[in-house]
Design a protein around this motif. Structure first.
Motif, PDB file in Angstrom:
ATOM      1  N   UNK A  44       0.915  -1.326  -0.230  1.00 55.80           N
ATOM      2  CA  UNK A  44       0.075  -0.041   0.038  1.00 55.80           C
ATOM      3  C   UNK A  44       0.933   1.288   0.089  1.00 55.80           C
ATOM      4  N   UNK A  45       1.917   1.261   0.803  1.00 51.94           N
ATOM      5  CA  UNK A  45       2.910   2.543   0.811  1.00 51.94           C
ATOM      6  C   UNK A  45       3.268   2.693  -0.541  1.00 51.94           C
ATOM      7  N   UNK A  46       3.735   1.751  -1.485  1.00 52.73           N
ATOM      8  CA  UNK A  46       4.020   1.775  -2.680  1.00 52.73           C
ATOM      9  C   UNK A  46       2.885   2.353  -3.499  1.00 52.73           C
ATOM     10  N   UNK A  47       2.016   1.543  -3.621  1.00 55.03           N
ATOM     11  CA  UNK A  47       0.854   1.853  -4.415  1.00 55.03           C
ATOM     12  C   UNK A  47       0.300   3.126  -4.361  1.00 55.03           C
ATOM     13  N   UNK A  48       0.252   3.722  -2.982  1.00 49.66           N
ATOM     14  CA  UNK A  48      -0.434   4.974  -2.642  1.00 49.66           C
ATOM     15  C   UNK A  48       0.580   6.040  -2.428  1.00 49.66           C
ATOM     16  N   UNK A  49       2.012   5.818  -2.433  1.00 52.49           N
ATOM     17  CA  UNK A  49       3.076   6.825  -2.095  1.00 52.49           C
ATOM     18  C   UNK A  49       2.874   7.336  -1.029  1.00 52.49           C
ATOM     19  N   UNK A  50       2.717   6.331   0.051  1.00 54.09           N
ATOM     20  CA  UNK A  50       2.958   6.922   1.530  1.00 54.09           C
ATOM     21  C   UNK A  50       4.424   7.123   2.142  1.00 54.09           C
ATOM     22  N   UNK A  51       4.614   8.320   2.512  1.00 49.54           N
ATOM     23  CA  UNK A  51       5.777   8.558   3.045  1.00 49.54           C
ATOM     24  C   UNK A  51       5.969   8.149   4.694  1.00 49.54           C
ATOM     25  N   UNK A  52       4.852   8.044   5.393  1.00 45.72           N
ATOM     26  CA  UNK A  52       5.013   7.861   6.815  1.00 45.72           C
ATOM     27  C   UNK A  52       4.054   6.785   6.848  1.00 45.72           C
ATOM     28  N   UNK A  53       4.367   5.716   7.787  1.00 43.63           N
ATOM     29  CA  UNK A  53       3.609   4.402   7.934  1.00 43.63           C
ATOM     30  C   UNK A  53       3.700   4.438   9.460  1.00 43.63           C
ATOM     31  N   UNK A  54       2.475   4.398  10.154  1.00 47.12           N
ATOM     32  CA  UNK A  54       2.245   3.976  11.621  1.00 47.12           C
ATOM     33  C   UNK A  54       1.644   2.702  11.641  1.00 47.12           C
ATOM     34  N   UNK A  55       2.443   1.989  12.428  1.00 51.42           N
ATOM     35  CA  UNK A  55       1.883   0.659  12.655  1.00 51.42           C
ATOM     36  C   UNK A  55       1.385   0.326  14.001  1.00 51.42           C
TER      37      UNK A  55
END
Length: 506
Positions: A44-55
């Motif tokens: 998803x981070x790749x597909x939507x170009x998310x710079x920050x990921x909170x897990x």
């Protein structure tokens, strides 16, 4: 998400859950884009170009997969924030889960938000939805937001779709806005939601998606809300004349638009259908048939019922000032001697006749107390001994309930010919009595009507109660006095009704 070349949105942040499972490499696809990873969050981070990921992960999930996911995301250049949440084995842990999710979702309202509910344990995805609902109601969510789910179980040839569940969030916004309108009469949130829907439909059309139901509600809704906020009785219920043209009542225009949208709403917004039905029901009692609305305005009998329904609606909203104002004007209208004193918003409206009716109503002992309540509201309790709020609310309920009952007409005569003549004039009467007793008088309310032959002392007493008095007047020669006359003989003798107003001095 909403993006444009002219005003690009910043890179979204991704909030995701992590489980304890053994994840295998899968090719995920969203639209025509694909990304391969053993972690849906990385895809998803790749597909939507998310710079920050909170897990969000329990200690067990972090131990099983946290390090591997963090390394994979950091290798892609993402900023990773791992947040520990309790497992949810007790009510206290569930509350803490909710608090952490709430704070995470709302911490940055300026950046677009993507919420991934693919993984998680027990109630975590449910709490994510609950957090969205709470924060949406509080206005604490980014305007640019979507919710997604990696449908691993729906994969074929190791290709798994990413399902975009954002329409359900949009549906939640719609439902909240419609519920606000239903509870308070404030249509602004619903109008804003409809405007946003227009923009989404335009974007979908540009992407070649199927046609979605296009609401025609925005303009009727804004017009109705403005008339409701300003207590424009005529504009709401019967329409007004502007520059020689009749303007459709805003309640009727909104009802028509709601009915048209409801027919299409079940396909694209099924959760809204019950609310749309409620709004249709709310506006139904405000509808005045078009011929009566155009020809008689607020003087039409159907408009009198609609005025009562409007006062009840304001009271249900908790808007005491407007409820009292509508009830007051309805009582004045019942006291008015001519229809022209009631036809607000029309070229033939008689301001002087209206003022006479207001003075007559103000002089009536049965009404003066009601005026005092209304004035106490109008002046915000700025008096030496203002009524408590709860008592004022009860008083307004009493006032509104009074006008909910249609005015009664009492015919006072001992002559059958007079009864027949009045019936020919369309006056049937709710009760016919030979003379008025104290019991009859005690049952009368402001706006009731007494028709017949009445002594002047009784007229003064009735007027003091806000009762309308119409005297049957006929010129008879001495030779015909004391004889029973038929309706035709009364008509030939020039019988007519004369509106009388009397006040006892001293």
């Amino acid at each position: 998400m909403t993006t444009s070349k002219e005003d690009p949105s910043p890179h979204p942040r991704l909030v995701t859950f992590l489980g304890t499972g053994q994840y295998s490499a899968t090719t995920y696809f969203l639209g025509d884009r694909i990304a391969e990873s053993r972690f849906v969050a990385q895809a998803l981070a790749r597909l939507l170009d998310c710079e920050r990921v909170i897990v969000l992960a329990t200690s067990e999930a972090e131990k099983a997969n946290g390090e591997a996911l963090g390394e994979a995301l950091e290798q892609d250049g993402r900023v990773v924030c791992m947040r520990r949440i309790p497992s949810g084995r007790s009510e206290a842990e569930l509350r803490e889960q909710f608090r952490i999710m709430r704070d995470t979702l709302s911490e940055d309202a300026q950046t677009p938000l993507v919420i991934d509910i693919t993984h998680g344990f027990r109630a975590q995805p449910f709490f994510a939805g609950a957090g969205l609902a709470v924060l949406s109601a509080a206005g604490r969510l980014p305007r640019d937001m979507r919710i997604v789910y990696g449908a691993f179980e729906a994969k074929a040839d190791n290709m798994a779709p990413i399902w975009d569940l954002s329409p359900f969030v949009e549906m939640m916004h719609f439902a909240q806005a419609a519920a606000t309108f239903k509870r308070t009469g404030d249509a602004r949130p619903l109008a804003e939601a409809l405007e946003a829907e227009r923009r989404r439909i335009a974007q979908r059309a540009r992407r070649g998606e199927r046609e979605y139901a296009r609401s025609r509600l925005v303009n009727p809704l804004r017009r109705f809300a403005a008339d409701l906020a300003a207590t424009r009785m005529a504009a709401l219920l019967v329409g007004v004349e502007r520059n020689g043209k009749f303007e459709e009542p805003s309640a009727q225009a909104l009802h028509k638009a709601l009915r048209a949208w409801a027919e299409e709403c079940d396909r694209d917004h099924p959760a809204l259908v019950p609310l749309i039905n409620d709004l249709l029901e709310m506006t139904q009692d405000l509808i005045v048939p078009e011929p009566a609305a155009r020809e008689q305005g607020l003087a039409a009998p159907q408009a009198r019922r609609a005025s009562s329904a409007l006062a009840q609606l304001y009271r249900r909203f908790g808007r005491l000032m407007e409820a009292a104002a509508v009830a007051r004007e309805e009582i004045v209208s019942r006291v008015a001697a001519t229809p022209e004193a009631i036809r607000a918003g029309r070229a033939d409206f008689d301001r002087e006749a209206r003022e006479r009716a207001e003075r007559a109503a103000a002089e009536a002992s049965g009404i003066r107390g009601l005026w005092s309540w209304r004035n106490d509201l109008l002046h915000a309790g700025m008096r030496g001994n203002p009524e408590p709020g709860e008592k004022l609310a009860a008083n307004v309920k009493t006032l509104v309930d009074k006008i909910a009952e249609p005015p009664r007409t009492i015919i006072v005569t001992r002559h059958p010919g007079a009864v027949d003549w009045l019936r020919a004039q369309g006056i049937l009467g709710d009760e016919i009595v030979r003379h008025m007793t104290d019991e009859h008088i005690a049952a009368l309310r402001p706006g009731d009507r007494v028709v017949g032959t009445l002594p002047v002392e009784l007229v003064a007493r009735l007027c003091d109660l806000g009762v309308i008095c119409d005297i049957l007047s006929v010129n008879l020669g001495n030779e015909r006095r004391g004889h029973e006359l038929s309706a035709d003989e009364l008509q030939a003798a020039g019988a007519r009704l004369v509106r009388m107003h009397a006040r006892k001095l001293g």
